[in-house]
Scaffold this active site. Sequence first.
Site, PDB file in Angstrom:
ATOM      1  N   CYS A   1      78.989 -68.757  -1.921  1.00 18.13           N
ATOM      2  CA  CYS A   1      78.616 -68.869  -0.512  1.00 18.13           C
ATOM      3  C   CYS A   1      79.534 -67.985   0.334  1.00 18.13           C
ATOM      4  O   CYS A   1      80.464 -67.371  -0.169  1.00 18.13           O
ATOM      5  CB  CYS A   1      78.724 -70.322  -0.070  1.00 18.13           C
ATOM      6  SG  CYS A   1      77.816 -71.476  -1.119  1.00 18.13           S
TER       7      CYS A   1
ATOM      8  N   ASP B   1      81.731 -68.905   2.394  1.00 19.33           N
ATOM      9  CA  ASP B   1      83.055 -69.461   2.603  1.00 19.33           C
ATOM     10  C   ASP B   1      83.585 -70.278   1.433  1.00 19.33           C
ATOM     11  O   ASP B   1      84.718 -70.767   1.505  1.00 19.33           O
ATOM     12  CB  ASP B   1      83.035 -70.397   3.825  1.00 19.33           C
ATOM     13  CG  ASP B   1      82.319 -69.777   5.003  1.00 19.33           C
ATOM     14  OD1 ASP B   1      82.789 -68.738   5.476  1.00 19.33           O
ATOM     15  OD2 ASP B   1      81.273 -70.325   5.420  1.00 19.33           O
TER      16      ASP B   1
ATOM     17  N   HIS C   1      88.378 -32.857  -7.221  1.00 18.28           N
ATOM     18  CA  HIS C   1      88.383 -34.238  -7.711  1.00 18.28           C
ATOM     19  C   HIS C   1      87.455 -34.362  -8.915  1.00 18.28           C
ATOM     20  O   HIS C   1      86.383 -33.748  -8.950  1.00 18.28           O
ATOM     21  CB  HIS C   1      87.927 -35.189  -6.600  1.00 18.28           C
ATOM     22  CG  HIS C   1      88.256 -36.633  -6.859  1.00 18.28           C
ATOM     23  ND1 HIS C   1      89.550 -37.075  -7.028  1.00 18.28           N
ATOM     24  CD2 HIS C   1      87.468 -37.730  -6.968  1.00 18.28           C
ATOM     25  CE1 HIS C   1      89.541 -38.388  -7.219  1.00 18.28           C
ATOM     26  NE2 HIS C   1      88.280 -38.805  -7.204  1.00 18.28           N
TER      27      HIS C   1
ATOM     28  N   ARG D   1      97.538 -37.273  -8.111  1.00 18.75           N
ATOM     29  CA  ARG D   1      97.124 -38.190  -7.055  1.00 18.75           C
ATOM     30  C   ARG D   1      96.666 -39.538  -7.620  1.00 18.75           C
ATOM     31  O   ARG D   1      95.494 -39.897  -7.496  1.00 18.75           O
ATOM     32  CB  ARG D   1      95.976 -37.597  -6.232  1.00 18.75           C
ATOM     33  CG  ARG D   1      96.206 -36.249  -5.604  1.00 18.75           C
ATOM     34  CD  ARG D   1      95.047 -35.894  -4.672  1.00 18.75           C
ATOM     35  NE  ARG D   1      93.755 -36.085  -5.286  1.00 18.75           N
ATOM     36  CZ  ARG D   1      93.073 -35.155  -5.951  1.00 18.75           C
ATOM     37  NH1 ARG D   1      93.574 -33.942  -6.095  1.00 18.75           N
ATOM     38  NH2 ARG D   1      91.903 -35.436  -6.474  1.00 18.75           N
TER      39      ARG D   1
ATOM     40  N   LYS E   1      94.882 -45.265   0.509  1.00 18.98           N
ATOM     41  CA  LYS E   1      93.704 -45.409   1.359  1.00 18.98           C
ATOM     42  C   LYS E   1      93.124 -46.817   1.215  1.00 18.98           C
ATOM     43  O   LYS E   1      93.511 -47.590   0.338  1.00 18.98           O
ATOM     44  CB  LYS E   1      92.650 -44.378   0.954  1.00 18.98           C
ATOM     45  CG  LYS E   1      92.139 -44.563  -0.468  1.00 18.98           C
ATOM     46  CD  LYS E   1      91.085 -43.552  -0.840  1.00 18.98           C
ATOM     47  CE  LYS E   1      90.577 -43.809  -2.266  1.00 18.98           C
ATOM     48  NZ  LYS E   1      89.442 -42.942  -2.616  1.00 18.98           N
TER      49      LYS E   1
ATOM     50  N   TYR F   1      73.584 -73.286  -3.095  1.00 22.04           N
ATOM     51  CA  TYR F   1      72.279 -72.819  -2.620  1.00 22.04           C
ATOM     52  C   TYR F   1      71.338 -72.500  -3.774  1.00 22.04           C
ATOM     53  O   TYR F   1      71.729 -71.844  -4.751  1.00 22.04           O
ATOM     54  CB  TYR F   1      72.440 -71.562  -1.767  1.00 22.04           C
ATOM     55  CG  TYR F   1      73.089 -71.795  -0.422  1.00 22.04           C
ATOM     56  CD1 TYR F   1      72.540 -72.680   0.495  1.00 22.04           C
ATOM     57  CD2 TYR F   1      74.239 -71.107  -0.072  1.00 22.04           C
ATOM     58  CE1 TYR F   1      73.124 -72.883   1.735  1.00 22.04           C
ATOM     59  CE2 TYR F   1      74.835 -71.298   1.174  1.00 22.04           C
ATOM     60  CZ  TYR F   1      74.274 -72.194   2.075  1.00 22.04           C
ATOM     61  OH  TYR F   1      74.865 -72.384   3.294  1.00 22.04           O
TER      62      TYR F   1
ATOM     63  N   ARG G   1      80.186 -33.917  -4.052  1.00 22.40           N
ATOM     64  CA  ARG G   1      80.483 -34.814  -2.945  1.00 22.40           C
ATOM     65  C   ARG G   1      81.204 -33.956  -1.907  1.00 22.40           C
ATOM     66  O   ARG G   1      80.645 -32.981  -1.422  1.00 22.40           O
ATOM     67  CB  ARG G   1      81.325 -35.990  -3.469  1.00 22.40           C
ATOM     68  CG  ARG G   1      81.294 -37.236  -2.620  1.00 22.40           C
ATOM     69  CD  ARG G   1      82.041 -38.383  -3.274  1.00 22.40           C
ATOM     70  NE  ARG G   1      83.459 -38.090  -3.492  1.00 22.40           N
ATOM     71  CZ  ARG G   1      84.323 -38.961  -3.966  1.00 22.40           C
ATOM     72  NH1 ARG G   1      83.930 -40.183  -4.297  1.00 22.40           N
ATOM     73  NH2 ARG G   1      85.601 -38.629  -4.126  1.00 22.40           N
TER      74      ARG G   1
END
Length: 372
Positions: free
Chosen positions: A308, A310, A163, A219, A33, A261, A131
């Site tokens: 940042c 990028d 689970h 699993r 997944k 920054y 859950r």
Amino acid sequence: MWQAEARVDLDAIRENVARLRSGTSAELMAVVKADGYGHGMLPSARAALEAGADWLGVCTLDEALTLRRAGVTAPVLAWLLSPGLPLHEGVAADVDLSAASLSQLDEMVGAARLAGRPVRLHLKIDTGLSRNGATVADWPALLEAAAKAQADGLVDVVGVWSHFVYADLPGHPTIDRQLAVFHEGLGLVERAGLRPRHRHLANSAATLTRPDTHFDLVRPGIALYGLSPVAGERYGLRPAMTARARVMLTKRVPAGTGVSYGHTYTTAGETTLAVVPVGYGDGVPRHASNVGPVRLAGRNRTIAGRVCMDQIVVDCGDDPVAPGDVATLFGDGADGGPTADDWAEAVGTINYEIVTRFGGVRTTRVYHGERT
């Protein structure tokens, strides 16, 4: 010439699957997944199957159908299914589906009618995670309805599952409590006249540490990719992903220079700064500001200042560093460099998140060990 890349060693995935396979007599479902935990769903799935995995596990219907469209014929289970999805497409593609409530079971019945064939169904019981999964109180009614749907030829209940909450801390009392609830749930399954062929509970941690929880199918997820779910233990697994980027620019700056920054980092002396073109737009956690480890010019260093969108900056002191040099964020650690575990510890998360979030659309994913 590449700028940033996530290198994925498919041979490492094969080795990890083989190691997990050797530790159990149960069948093995390779969980792929979330795009194979960031490693690429299709290449990871194929490598796992080549190494002996029997099943593939995904969350969404789209993931399952992607596998089928790619020609993968192995058994596939999809388990996170919201109302209104075209489940009949999964049924027609021979995808196993999971239900945890009467309303989900109703959707499965509708899908079977549309597809003209029964749903291969796994029923999920909530043994304590709170859950997904039917509560213990709702379990008998779900079993009764599933037994009727099976008698009507609309579903084939082939699996029952749950689970773990805390299997990544071996010895935690929740493990035995959940196992006891699962056994009780299986007893009710039998009394309802259902005979599922696949009972499954064990995730990566339980696959590695609790053979009494293996039942018919295990699993593993994160362990396939060479990362341990148990802190401080490696179990002979080999990390499959290396994340790295090339230095874009270097500059010599004086003492007292604020970096990035907010100037949350200030140089202590005259130094060389290296700008590396990856940031939170590529999956580098912003929480790695001033703490994220990077190996560059033969040494482990720390991100200087804020991450940042990028780019990041690394303070290299007086060490020689130049544009084009390779900065490794994490890898297998064989050269002493940082690992995904080191990153997880630095930013207060888990290794799952580090690898899953890295390798976005801007970062090239490169595979080694592909077979034709």
